[in-house]
Every structure is written in C-alpha cells, then in structure tokens.
Design a protein around this motif. Structure first.
Motif, mmCIF file in Angstrom:
data_model
loop_
_atom_site.group_PDB
_atom_site.id
_atom_site.type_symbol
_atom_site.label_atom_id
_atom_site.label_comp_id
_atom_site.label_asym_id
_atom_site.label_seq_id
_atom_site.Cartn_x
_atom_site.Cartn_y
_atom_site.Cartn_z
ATOM 1 N N ILE A 60 0.904 -1.077 0.002
ATOM 2 C CA ILE A 60 -0.166 0.154 0.002
ATOM 3 C C ILE A 60 1.031 1.317 -0.179
ATOM 4 N N ASN A 61 2.113 1.275 0.792
ATOM 5 C CA ASN A 61 3.086 2.478 0.718
ATOM 6 C C ASN A 61 3.240 2.652 -0.858
ATOM 7 N N GLU A 62 4.002 1.797 -1.320
ATOM 8 C CA GLU A 62 4.412 1.898 -2.773
ATOM 9 C C GLU A 62 3.414 2.607 -3.545
ATOM 10 N N ALA A 63 2.054 1.695 -3.645
ATOM 11 C CA ALA A 63 0.835 2.026 -4.290
ATOM 12 C C ALA A 63 0.439 3.633 -4.267
ATOM 13 N N ASN A 64 0.559 3.973 -2.923
ATOM 14 C CA ASN A 64 0.180 5.353 -2.605
ATOM 15 C C ASN A 64 0.920 6.296 -3.082
ATOM 16 N N LYS A 65 2.288 6.030 -3.012
ATOM 17 C CA LYS A 65 3.154 7.033 -3.720
ATOM 18 C C LYS A 65 3.110 7.366 -4.977
#
Length: 144
Positions: free
Chosen positions: A3-8
């Motif tokens: 989720i961290n990578e996707a949101n960035k």
C-alpha cells in the motif's frame, strides 16, 4: 506492491498530472531552491515562498490515495515576527551549518470517498499560498 508503494505512485501521478500543470498555469514556475527533506523539485511565484509536495508522509495509510502534504518553504534564515510563528503559520526546519528555514505544512485532501475534489484542493492550495506569501512580503526588505 504494498500500500505504501501504491499510494506514493498514485500521489505522484496526481501531483505531476494535475497539481503541477495547474499551478504552472497560475504563473508558478520551477523553483531553484532545494528542500532539505524532500527530493522532488518545487514550484514558486517568487523567491519568497516555495511549494513542495510530500508524497511520503502518510503513504502507508489505507486512505493515503486521497491526500498528501504540501510544504510551503520560506528558504531564508532570518528572524520572523512572533505573530508568524506557530502551527498556523511557520515553524522552523533545520538546514546545514546550524541555519534554519521556515516552513508550513498543510494537508491537501483531493478525494472524498468516490468523489474527486481536485479543483477545490487546488483553490485551497492557491489561497493558502497567497495568504502566507502576503504575510511574508513585508520581510522582503530584510532579505537584501
């Protein structure tokens, strides 16, 4: 992909695809100032106040695809009047050689559930920039 990578990735695409082009249409230009904590380039209308987008803070939240933080940087190591200090206006950020800049962080929410409010978020950002820039204008004489 977590989720961290996707949101960035999502945040960067919203910033690059909407906010930066719209700000450039509002007479902003690329900033030559480097932010001490944010690697991306910023935007400015004058050397007084620069806009940087923080895509990292909160990117690990489940709703991190709905908002990001904008950082308004006053890149000058001068004393501000007490009336401009505090979370509603400016706080310090340390830079090299023991100097400090002044900055203001603001949450920009551009999506509410299924409804995108990009124009409202842009208007809020522009008004906040103008407000803070106006407060700093009397200090221009101290920068020379």
């Amino acid at each position: 992909m977590n989720i961290n990578e996707a949101n960035k990735i999502f945040r960067k695409s919203i910033i690059k695809g909407f906010f930066e082009p719209q700000l450039l249409n509002l007479d902003f230009k690329k900033s030559g100032v480097k932010h001490p904590l944010i690697n991306e380039d910023g935007l400015m209308q004058s050397d007084l106040l620069h806009i940087f987008f923080d895509v990292d803070t909160g990117s690990d939240y489940p709703d991190g695809d709905e908002w990001f933080i904008v950082e308004l940087l006053f890149p000058h190591d001068i004393k501000l009047p007490d009336s401009l200090k505090g979370p509603d206006y400016f706080t310090t950020i340390s830079v090299e050689d023991g100097k400090k800049f002044w900055h203001h962080r603001e949450l920009i929410r551009y999506k509410y559930g299924k409804s995108k409010k990009l124009d409202n978020a842009l208007e809020f950002l522009e008004l906040k920039y103008k407000e803070l820039h106006g407060l700093l204008e009397p200090l221009q004489k101290d920068l020379k």
